[in-house]
Scaffold this motif. Structure first.
Motif, PDB file in Angstrom:
ATOM      1  N   CYS A  33       0.398  -5.186   9.313  1.00  0.00           N
ATOM      2  CA  CYS A  33       1.012  -4.038   8.639  1.00  0.00           C
ATOM      3  C   CYS A  33      -0.005  -2.927   8.393  1.00  0.00           C
ATOM      4  O   CYS A  33       0.316  -1.750   8.524  1.00  0.00           O
ATOM      5  N   LEU A  37       0.811   0.657  10.054  1.00  0.00           N
ATOM      6  CA  LEU A  37       1.150   1.876   9.317  1.00  0.00           C
ATOM      7  C   LEU A  37       0.175   3.000   9.609  1.00  0.00           C
ATOM      8  O   LEU A  37       0.569   4.131   9.860  1.00  0.00           O
ATOM      9  N   TYR A 187      -0.710  10.357   2.762  1.00  0.00           N
ATOM     10  CA  TYR A 187       0.309  10.270   1.732  1.00  0.00           C
ATOM     11  C   TYR A 187       1.007   8.919   1.750  1.00  0.00           C
ATOM     12  O   TYR A 187       1.254   8.308   0.712  1.00  0.00           O
ATOM     13  N   LEU A 188       1.288   8.405   2.950  1.00  0.00           N
ATOM     14  CA  LEU A 188       2.109   7.211   3.043  1.00  0.00           C
ATOM     15  C   LEU A 188       1.325   5.904   3.023  1.00  0.00           C
ATOM     16  O   LEU A 188       1.693   4.958   2.327  1.00  0.00           O
ATOM     17  N   PHE A 192       1.968   2.620   0.730  1.00  0.00           N
ATOM     18  CA  PHE A 192       2.714   1.548   1.388  1.00  0.00           C
ATOM     19  C   PHE A 192       1.853   0.332   1.699  1.00  0.00           C
ATOM     20  O   PHE A 192       2.329  -0.793   1.609  1.00  0.00           O
ATOM     21  N   VAL A 196       2.594  -3.502   0.610  1.00  0.00           N
ATOM     22  CA  VAL A 196       2.737  -4.655   1.506  1.00  0.00           C
ATOM     23  C   VAL A 196       1.937  -5.822   0.927  1.00  0.00           C
ATOM     24  O   VAL A 196       2.404  -6.956   0.884  1.00  0.00           O
ATOM     25  N   LEU A 199       3.762  -7.390  -1.946  1.00  0.00           N
ATOM     26  CA  LEU A 199       4.884  -8.215  -1.470  1.00  0.00           C
ATOM     27  C   LEU A 199       4.377  -9.574  -0.998  1.00  0.00           C
ATOM     28  O   LEU A 199       4.922 -10.620  -1.366  1.00  0.00           O
ATOM     29  N   ILE A 307      10.395  -5.697  -1.981  1.00  0.00           N
ATOM     30  CA  ILE A 307      10.884  -4.683  -1.037  1.00  0.00           C
ATOM     31  C   ILE A 307      11.377  -3.456  -1.793  1.00  0.00           C
ATOM     32  O   ILE A 307      11.152  -2.320  -1.392  1.00  0.00           O
ATOM     33  N   PHE A 310       8.987  -0.495  -2.705  1.00  0.00           N
ATOM     34  CA  PHE A 310       8.667   0.614  -1.810  1.00  0.00           C
ATOM     35  C   PHE A 310       9.440   1.871  -2.201  1.00  0.00           C
ATOM     36  O   PHE A 310       9.019   2.971  -1.898  1.00  0.00           O
ATOM     37  N   SER A 311      10.591   1.679  -2.867  1.00  0.00           N
ATOM     38  CA  SER A 311      11.357   2.854  -3.289  1.00  0.00           C
ATOM     39  C   SER A 311      11.211   3.121  -4.776  1.00  0.00           C
ATOM     40  O   SER A 311      11.005   4.243  -5.196  1.00  0.00           O
ATOM     41  N   PHE A 315       6.958   6.331  -4.502  1.00  0.00           N
ATOM     42  CA  PHE A 315       5.921   6.838  -3.605  1.00  0.00           C
ATOM     43  C   PHE A 315       6.350   8.158  -2.986  1.00  0.00           C
ATOM     44  O   PHE A 315       5.532   8.973  -2.603  1.00  0.00           O
ATOM     45  N   SER A 316       7.656   8.315  -2.819  1.00  0.00           N
ATOM     46  CA  SER A 316       8.092   9.558  -2.173  1.00  0.00           C
ATOM     47  C   SER A 316       9.015  10.377  -3.071  1.00  0.00           C
ATOM     48  O   SER A 316       8.942  11.588  -3.071  1.00  0.00           O
TER      49      SER A 316
END
Lengths: 387, 407
Positions: A33, A37, A187-188, A192, A196, A199, A307, A310-311, A315-316
């Motif tokens: 991962c 990414l 940024y990501l 992320f 990971v 998780l 999971i 991530f939202s 983060f965004s």
């Protein structure tokens, strides 16, 4: 039967070494991962967005606009369409992400003062490429307009010196500090990739504890620890902690050294944050397991929250824009604090004073397991496997 | 011939019934097939449902303190994107506000702002945005562009007469109006952008996780759930077909819910035709189930599927091209993404559902999905034939081995 901390520790190491699933969970999946990414977004921005031009005029002026647009860095004019319908079909087929339309008799109408309308369409279904297209289309349209206005004003007798400042009398520029190129990977990946890791830590911790109950080996584990659940858990988890620490340190260097993402603060605090993050995640996992001492249930909760992080960890989409009843859940997992510390300490490099409270949150996560130790002990002493 | 056919139909029927009973009795698998597709999209959509990032806090450092600089601050505050929470005396004070997470941007208006405009020069101001979240920056950028254009147009109209007295007759109003239209996701909302794709991804992952877990269960307790490792019947192909049909039956309600009712509840764009979307998703579901059968080759116990497969959701989300478009991927990652059913499913679904494409327009994606379904079914057959069945035939040995390994 050997007893004591060291014996449990060795047993735990052997368990990890013998089962390929741990190899996958500790090394293969997280490292894949990481590579994935940052490898995917290597270029920082998805430039050269495929777009189409619908030039219904075909005059020298409209062709000039096409040339200007085609010269822009962010777009790639891949198609030249004759009608709106044709361009829309290309968009529906996914071949282009937007198009720029110049109406019929554009030049004629413009020179006659009949105010022709220039329209551009962006497919907002794809947020990132469409935003880039929007920016380019808008800039091109504005420059075209300014150029035309300049011509018109000069034709009625104004001099260039007088007119140019009037084209844009007020200019407000927006600067993104510390990521001026708006690199998408910076940024990501910084949010992320640790997510990971969280998780995987949650899943592996619950999995390894649940295995003991599933196969009924937990009684032996307790016996090896002389009935002390604290000792049993600590010795059982410690080998994993060490592996995760190694992975976390690798992650840190992967992000900030190897990929060179912005790191403006002190290495000490970031390293401390990553190490505490691992412990906080493990604490969180043990807590889940303590509440639901069943292999499948605790894994389900870990997977669901892992999971969802991530939202929900924002983060965004910022927390303050979420419904407040949803937004509060962003604080329930360690990743949120890891993200905030990253922003403060690595991206912005501000004083540790401003992030002190996030470190306290880590400590709370580490203490959580102590509230459920009794339940883990009860279930380990009488293991029942429910599929 | 007829006898032959009858034998196979009977096998299919047996597998179908047995699998149905098995799944209905297994809470773990039911969770994947029912709760996950029903509960998860709602939670997910609720997170992003406000769609827009509005009123992000900012602090103003106004070194000019004139009529025009105050007007600009008011204009910025009036935009949908920004919210001016207050003035700071100087940059260090503003920095302190930003560092203590009270605001996310600082607007600095330099001294001489108004004077520049009155003298006919360009006046500049800068918004420094904290760049951790790109959506915030995007909002400030929009606000800055809109305000500078609106104020610019106003000043232009005021001053144009002084420069060229006749010009107003020509430049009256907008010389060349510019219109921009967002297609598909017309409000440019975040929820409507990400969720339709996520729905399809959830569908794929549900099927794969459920199939994987069923495989683990099969290996762990072959006798308990009626698998006979010694007998060759039912044949592998019929077993797989029976199981796929069984999943399809159970998933009918969740699928209708996912692609019709969730978008309806959260008012996502729904421009596609339901029947065409269902026809489009059919090969994706088959390919996912087949991929699940392949996964059974490495899932040795029910719960392993969590550890091995859950994290792939993140990878698949990015491979689908929803956030990072496929044209910008390197050939290697593009190839990997080609091999994932959800990539084509997500791409096709959002174009049909959001952009209103017809099935015919998505023909190439549709063909790819069928191709994947065929390839994965073939691979699944091989894995079932040479990996899964032999291990079931060994029966309890595996379970005992795992027990020993777990101490």
């Amino acid at each position: 039967m050997k007893k004591g901390f060291k014996a449990i520790f060795c047993r735990s190491v052997l368990q990890i070494v013998r089962r390929p699933i741990y190899w996958a969970a500790f090394f293969i999946l997280p490292l894949f991962c990481f590579m994935f990414l940052s490898g995917l977004m290597e270029n920082g921005l998805p430039i050269k967005v495929p777009a189409a031009m619908v030039d219904k005029d075909g005059s020298s002026m409209s062709r000039g606009i096409t040339q200007n647009l085609a010269g822009m860095q962010l777009v790639d004019i891949t198609a030249d369409c004759n009608s709106y319908t044709e361009a829309r079909h290309l968009m529906q087929e996914g071949k282009i992400f937007g198009f720029f339309m110049i109406p019929e008799n554009f030049q004629q109408d413009l020179l006659a003062g009949r105010k022709p309308v220039i329209t551009f369409y962006t497919n907002m279904t794809y947020f990132v490429p469409a935003s880039l297209l929007f920016k380019t289309f808008k800039t091109t349209a504005l420059y075209t307009k300014a150029g035309i206005a300049l011509n018109v004003l000069e034709s009625v007798g104004a001099t260039e010196d007088e007119v140019v400042p009037l084209m844009q009398p007020v200019n407000i520029s927006a600067r993104a500090i510390h990521n001026p190129g708006l690199n998408y990977a910076v940024y990501l990946c910084n949010s992320f990739i640790p997510c990971v890791l969280q998780l995987m830590i949650l899943l592996v911790t619950c999995f390894s504890l649940g295995q003991e109950i599933k196969y009924g080996t937990s009684r032996r584990l307790l016996a090896m620890a002389d009935g002390s659940i604290l000792k049993a858990l600590a010795a059982k988890i410690l080998p994993q902690t060490i592996i995760w620490w190694v992975i976390a340190i690798f992650m840190e260097s992967w992000l900030f050294k190897i990929n060179g993402y912005p790191m403006h603060g002190s290495w000490f605090w970031i390293t401390l944050s990553e190490l505490m993050f691992v412990l906080a995640c493990q604490g969180c996992a043990i807590f889940f397991f303590g509440i639901l001492p069943n292999l499948r249930m605790s894994l389900s909760v870990s997977a669901l929250l892992g999971i969802l992080s991530f939202s929900i960890a924002a983060f965004s989409f910022p927390v303050e824009s979420m419904y407040s009843a949803i937004g509060i859940f962003s604080w329930i997992l360690p990743i949120r604090y890891n993200f905030l510390i990253y922003i403060d300490q690595a991206l912005n490099g501000i004083d540790i004073y401003y992030s002190r409270i996030w470190f306290v949150a880590y400590i709370i996560f580490m203490l959580l397991p102590f509230t459920v130790l009794w339940n883990i002990k009860r279930n380990m002493a009488k293991p029942v496997y429910a599929p | 011939m007829l006898k032959f056919l009858k034998k196979y139909i009977l096998q299919l029927f047996t597998v179908y019934c047995r699998e149905f009973k098995l799944i209905l009795g297994d809470v773990g698998i039911m969770l994947f097939l029912i709760f996950l597709p029903i509960g998860y999209p709602v939670i997910y959509s609720l997170i992003y449902n406000p769609e827009q990032v509005r009123d992000v806090k900012m602090v103003v450092v106004d070194h000019d303190r004139t009529h025009l600089s105050r007007e600009m601050t008011r204009n910025i505050d009036a935009t949908q994107e920004a919210w001016v929470i207050g003035y700071a005396a100087d940059l260090p004070e503003a920095r302190r506000a930003m560092d203590s997470h009270k605001c996310y941007a600082i607007m600095e208006i330099p001294e001489g702002f108004e004077r520049n405009i009155l003298e006919g020069n360009q006046a500049n101001a800068t918004i420094f945005c904290e760049s951790s979240l790109l959506l915030r920056y995007r909002g400030f950028l929009m606000a800055a562009t809109n305000v500078s254009q609106a104020m610019g147009a106003e000043i232009l109209t005021e001053k144009i007469n002084a420069v060229a007295p006749l010009a107003t007759t020509i430049t009256d109003g907008d010389l060349m109006p510019i219109k921009n239209i967002s297609m598909g996701n017309i409000e440019s909302g975040f929820d409507s952008f990400i969720m339709p794709g996520v729905l399809i991804l959830i569908l794929q992952q549900c099927i794969i996780l459920a199939t994987g877990m069923a495989g683990g269960a099969k290996r762990e307790r072959p006798s308990l759930i009626g698998y006979n490792g010694v007998n060759e019947e039912p044949s592998i192909l019929m077993t797989m077909t029976g199981q796929m049909l069984c999943y399809l039956t159970i998933l009918i309600v969740p699928i209708i819910y996912l692609i019709h009712y969730v978008p309806l509840m959260f008012s996502f764009p729904m421009a596609g035709r339901f029947s065409e979307i269902i026809a489009f998703l059919l090969p994706m579901i088959l390919a996912s189930a087949a991929l699940g059968f392949c996964l059974q080759g490495i899932v040795w116990e029910r719960e392993s599927v969590f550890v091995l497969w859950v994290v792939t959701s993140v990878v698949f989300l990015f491979l689908s091209g929803l956030t990072w478009p496929r044209y910008a991927m390197s050939p290697f990652w593009k190839f990997i993404s080609d091999a994932v059913p959800a990539t084509w499913g997500v791409e096709g679904f959002i174009r049909m559902n959001t952009n209103g494409a017809s099935l015919a327009q998505e023909a190439s994606d549709y063909r790819m999905l069928w191709l994947l379904a065929v390839i994965y079914t073939a691979a699944a057959y091989c894995i079932q034939r040479w990996v899964v069945r032999p291990s079931i035939r060994r029966g309890y040995n595996d379970y005992d081995k795992m027990r020993r390994e777990a101490f």
